[in-house]
Design a protein around this motif. Structure first.
Motif, PDB file in Angstrom:
ATOM      1  N   ALA A   1       0.859  -0.963   0.029  1.00 19.07           N
ATOM      2  CA  ALA A   1      -0.035   0.106   0.084  1.00 19.07           C
ATOM      3  C   ALA A   1       0.945   1.303  -0.108  1.00 19.07           C
ATOM      4  O   ALA A   1       0.627   2.371  -0.475  1.00 19.07           O
ATOM      5  N   ALA A   2       1.841   1.084   0.468  1.00 15.22           N
ATOM      6  CA  ALA A   2       2.892   2.342   0.751  1.00 15.22           C
ATOM      7  C   ALA A   2       3.957   2.529  -0.037  1.00 15.22           C
ATOM      8  O   ALA A   2       4.757   3.382  -0.410  1.00 15.22           O
ATOM      9  N   GLU A   3       4.005   1.563  -1.227  1.00 13.31           N
ATOM     10  CA  GLU A   3       5.286   1.481  -1.855  1.00 13.31           C
ATOM     11  C   GLU A   3       5.355   2.843  -2.750  1.00 13.31           C
ATOM     12  O   GLU A   3       6.549   3.390  -2.855  1.00 13.31           O
ATOM     13  N   ASP A   4       4.294   3.245  -3.410  1.00  9.61           N
ATOM     14  CA  ASP A   4       4.403   4.406  -4.291  1.00  9.61           C
ATOM     15  C   ASP A   4       4.941   5.739  -3.390  1.00  9.61           C
ATOM     16  O   ASP A   4       5.995   6.558  -3.890  1.00  9.61           O
ATOM     17  N   LEU A   5       4.396   5.723  -2.222  1.00 10.94           N
ATOM     18  CA  LEU A   5       4.765   6.897  -1.515  1.00 10.94           C
ATOM     19  C   LEU A   5       6.340   6.724  -1.023  1.00 10.94           C
ATOM     20  O   LEU A   5       6.790   7.694  -0.829  1.00 10.94           O
ATOM     21  N   LEU A   6       6.712   5.591  -0.557  1.00  6.78           N
ATOM     22  CA  LEU A   6       8.058   5.271  -0.334  1.00  6.78           C
ATOM     23  C   LEU A   6       9.099   5.668  -1.489  1.00  6.78           C
ATOM     24  O   LEU A   6       9.971   6.102  -1.417  1.00  6.78           O
ATOM     25  N   ARG A   7       8.763   5.231  -2.427  1.00  8.89           N
ATOM     26  CA  ARG A   7       9.512   5.564  -3.901  1.00  8.89           C
ATOM     27  C   ARG A   7       9.394   7.098  -4.274  1.00  8.89           C
ATOM     28  O   ARG A   7      10.449   7.483  -4.613  1.00  8.89           O
ATOM     29  N   ALA A   8       8.422   7.804  -3.877  1.00 10.93           N
ATOM     30  CA  ALA A   8       8.201   9.197  -3.903  1.00 10.93           C
ATOM     31  C   ALA A   8       9.273   9.858  -3.087  1.00 10.93           C
ATOM     32  O   ALA A   8      10.046  10.710  -3.542  1.00 10.93           O
ATOM     33  N   ALA A   9       9.319   9.320  -2.012  1.00 10.04           N
ATOM     34  CA  ALA A   9      10.278  10.066  -0.843  1.00 10.04           C
ATOM     35  C   ALA A   9      11.765   9.905  -1.324  1.00 10.04           C
ATOM     36  O   ALA A   9      12.669  10.859  -1.572  1.00 10.04           O
ATOM     37  N   HIS A  10      12.075   8.641  -2.032  1.00  7.69           N
ATOM     38  CA  HIS A  10      13.474   8.433  -2.504  1.00  7.69           C
ATOM     39  C   HIS A  10      13.909   9.440  -3.648  1.00  7.69           C
ATOM     40  O   HIS A  10      14.779  10.048  -4.000  1.00  7.69           O
ATOM     41  N   GLU A  11      12.863   9.582  -4.382  1.00 10.72           N
ATOM     42  CA  GLU A  11      12.947  10.381  -5.759  1.00 10.72           C
ATOM     43  C   GLU A  11      12.963  11.912  -5.233  1.00 10.72           C
ATOM     44  O   GLU A  11      13.805  12.657  -5.877  1.00 10.72           O
ATOM     45  N   LYS A  12      12.338  12.266  -4.094  1.00 13.19           N
ATOM     46  CA  LYS A  12      12.561  13.634  -3.877  1.00 13.19           C
ATOM     47  C   LYS A  12      13.882  13.882  -3.109  1.00 13.19           C
ATOM     48  O   LYS A  12      14.464  15.014  -3.068  1.00 13.19           O
ATOM     49  N   THR A  13      14.282  12.826  -2.256  1.00 10.60           N
ATOM     50  CA  THR A  13      15.435  13.265  -1.389  1.00 10.60           C
ATOM     51  C   THR A  13      16.789  12.460  -1.929  1.00 10.60           C
ATOM     52  O   THR A  13      17.768  12.858  -1.468  1.00 10.60           O
ATOM     53  N   GLY A  14      16.763  11.464  -2.816  1.00 11.56           N
ATOM     54  CA  GLY A  14      17.967  10.958  -3.166  1.00 11.56           C
ATOM     55  C   GLY A  14      18.371   9.743  -2.118  1.00 11.56           C
ATOM     56  O   GLY A  14      19.159   9.171  -2.186  1.00 11.56           O
ATOM     57  N   ILE A  15      17.326   9.774  -1.161  1.00  7.99           N
ATOM     58  CA  ILE A  15      17.751   8.881  -0.093  1.00  7.99           C
ATOM     59  C   ILE A  15      16.786   7.517   0.015  1.00  7.99           C
ATOM     60  O   ILE A  15      15.571   7.863   0.085  1.00  7.99           O
ATOM     61  N   ALA A  16      17.246   6.533   0.263  1.00  9.38           N
ATOM     62  CA  ALA A  16      16.000   5.392   0.260  1.00  9.38           C
ATOM     63  C   ALA A  16      15.484   5.258   1.455  1.00  9.38           C
ATOM     64  O   ALA A  16      15.922   5.651   2.546  1.00  9.38           O
ATOM     65  N   SER A  17      14.204   5.290   1.120  1.00  6.03           N
ATOM     66  CA  SER A  17      13.050   5.030   2.347  1.00  6.03           C
ATOM     67  C   SER A  17      13.542   3.943   3.129  1.00  6.03           C
ATOM     68  O   SER A  17      14.196   2.935   2.500  1.00  6.03           O
ATOM     69  N   ALA A  18      13.045   3.819   4.213  1.00  8.25           N
ATOM     70  CA  ALA A  18      13.226   2.612   5.232  1.00  8.25           C
ATOM     71  C   ALA A  18      12.152   2.043   5.824  1.00  8.25           C
ATOM     72  O   ALA A  18      11.142   2.514   6.268  1.00  8.25           O
ATOM     73  N   VAL A  19      12.181   0.665   5.370  1.00  5.73           N
ATOM     74  CA  VAL A  19      10.991  -0.268   6.166  1.00  5.73           C
ATOM     75  C   VAL A  19      11.663  -1.009   7.165  1.00  5.73           C
ATOM     76  O   VAL A  19      12.896  -1.569   6.933  1.00  5.73           O
ATOM     77  N   LEU A  20      11.267  -0.782   8.414  1.00  4.86           N
ATOM     78  CA  LEU A  20      11.647  -1.688   9.725  1.00  4.86           C
ATOM     79  C   LEU A  20      10.414  -2.772  10.027  1.00  4.86           C
ATOM     80  O   LEU A  20       9.576  -2.236  10.385  1.00  4.86           O
ATOM     81  N   ASN A  21      11.001  -3.935  10.219  1.00  7.39           N
ATOM     82  CA  ASN A  21      10.010  -4.871  10.422  1.00  7.39           C
ATOM     83  C   ASN A  21      10.426  -5.508  11.758  1.00  7.39           C
ATOM     84  O   ASN A  21      11.465  -5.636  12.208  1.00  7.39           O
ATOM     85  N   THR A  22       9.411  -5.444  12.864  1.00  7.02           N
ATOM     86  CA  THR A  22       9.607  -5.750  14.096  1.00  7.02           C
ATOM     87  C   THR A  22       9.311  -7.193  14.196  1.00  7.02           C
ATOM     88  O   THR A  22       8.048  -7.717  14.258  1.00  7.02           O
ATOM     89  N   SER A  23      10.367  -8.222  14.155  1.00  2.00           N
ATOM     90  CA  SER A  23      10.346  -9.553  14.230  1.00  2.00           C
ATOM     91  C   SER A  23      10.507 -10.017  15.677  1.00  2.00           C
ATOM     92  O   SER A  23      10.094  -9.631  16.497  1.00  2.00           O
ATOM     93  N   SER A  24      11.336 -11.028  15.738  1.00  2.00           N
ATOM     94  CA  SER A  24      11.436 -11.738  16.988  1.00  2.00           C
ATOM     95  C   SER A  24      12.470 -12.972  16.930  1.00  2.00           C
ATOM     96  O   SER A  24      12.660 -13.191  16.043  1.00  2.00           O
ATOM     97  N   ILE A  25      13.296 -12.788  18.202  1.00  2.00           N
ATOM     98  CA  ILE A  25      13.973 -13.799  18.229  1.00  2.00           C
ATOM     99  C   ILE A  25      13.504 -15.387  18.069  1.00  2.00           C
ATOM    100  O   ILE A  25      14.057 -15.975  17.526  1.00  2.00           O
ATOM    101  N   ALA A  26      12.159 -15.403  18.177  1.00  2.00           N
ATOM    102  CA  ALA A  26      11.504 -16.570  18.025  1.00  2.00           C
ATOM    103  C   ALA A  26      11.593 -17.072  16.542  1.00  2.00           C
ATOM    104  O   ALA A  26      11.594 -18.119  16.338  1.00  2.00           O
ATOM    105  N   GLY A  27      11.659 -16.100  15.727  1.00  2.00           N
ATOM    106  CA  GLY A  27      11.765 -16.358  14.182  1.00  2.00           C
ATOM    107  C   GLY A  27      13.033 -16.927  13.932  1.00  2.00           C
ATOM    108  O   GLY A  27      13.249 -17.372  12.757  1.00  2.00           O
ATOM    109  N   VAL A  28      14.080 -16.764  14.723  1.00  2.00           N
ATOM    110  CA  VAL A  28      15.596 -17.180  14.442  1.00  2.00           C
ATOM    111  C   VAL A  28      15.806 -18.503  15.339  1.00  2.00           C
ATOM    112  O   VAL A  28      16.439 -19.432  14.516  1.00  2.00           O
TER     113      VAL A  28
END
Length: 271
Positions: free
Chosen positions: A131-158
């Motif tokens: 849902a957010a991909e286009d907006l995340l890409r728009a931020a990169h285009e505007k700033t030249g800085i890669a947008s950041a996605v951070l996933n809160t996972s868990s040690i359980a998944g490791v």
């Protein structure tokens, strides 16, 4: 060269941010200057309190009720951010579990448990990114800085430990999805994950009761190499590394933020 951690003018969505870790991350982002979209599913009073704390830093804050397991709600969150024409940061923090700590109790879980956990812990974050991909890409285009996605996972998944087999499995899938999306969305969007162990939050205290919680916290502290039972602010510190330009060269990383719990032993004391 000095790397700026100033997020002034940037826009962030933090799912599941009424309380706990999500609230701590939202407040850190606001303190750094980012405008924040706070998300909650049921905790409206707590969400508004967190929003007020964020506003105290002079940023714009929006509070949105949404269930990330519903595609329409994910798009609603993205729509709120679209008024800025960009989205620099997405934190996929919303998550649920079912408590079946005895993993040998296979009868303690059923098909619906797995489907519900996967719908929130795996499918939800995927739909948020979509849902957010286009907006995340728009931020990169505007700033030249890669947008950041951070996933809160868990040690359980490791490690496969955790509140239930279904929860650990969902977080393992979440970690794999982090890698897949990091490859697919580069160079415009960075995708990373943090994997906390124990986090001392109100949820734990309410679920366990104060006396049992205190015993568990002491046990965690004694068992971890760093002899520390992490709280939400500890994990938020690690999260902020991935959400600022300090990690501008990092993607596809899964960081264990568990005071060394995954090492499986406490350090030997110096004699």
């Amino acid at each position: 060269m000095s790397i700026s951690t100033d997020l002034s003018g940037r826009v962030a969505i933090v799912t599941g941010s009424a309380t706990g870790l999500g609230a701590s991350i939202a407040k850190r982002l606001a303190e750094a200057g980012a405008n924040v979209v706070i998300n909650y599913s049921r905790s409206s009073t707590e969400a508004e309190a967190t929003a007020d704390e964020c506003r105290a830093f002079g940023v714009e804050v929006h509070c949105v009720q949404a269930d990330v397991s519903e595609d329409a709600d994910c798009r609603k969150l993205a729509q709120v951010a679209s008024q800025y024409g960009r989205l620099d940061i997405l934190v996929n923090n919303a998550g649920i579990t079912k408590q079946v700590p005895n993993h040998a109790d296979l009868a303690g879980l059923d098909k619906d448990d797995f489907l519900r956990l996967y719908s929130v812990n795996v499918v939800g974050p995927f739909m948020m990114v979509r849902a957010a991909e286009d907006l995340l890409r728009a931020a990169h285009e505007k700033t030249g800085i890669a947008s950041a996605v951070l996933n809160t996972s868990s040690i359980a998944g490791v490690t496969g430990i955790g509140s239930s087999v279904a929860y650990a499995a969902s977080k393992g899938a979440f970690n794999t999805m982090t890698l897949s999306l990091a490859r697919a969305l580069a160079p415009a969007i960075r995708v990373n994950a943090i994997c906390p162990g124990f986090i001392g939050t109100r949820w734990f205290k309410d679920y366990m009761g104060e006396e049992k919680y205190n015993r568990m916290e002491a046990s965690v502290r004694a068992a971890t190499p760093l002899q520390h039972a992490c709280d939400a602010d500890d994990i938020a510190d690690s999260a902020m590394f991935f959400l600022t330009d300090a990690s501008r060269h990092v993607t596809g990383e899964t960081l264990l933020t568990d005071a060394g719990t995954h090492l499986g032993f406490a350090p030997l004391k110096a004699r």
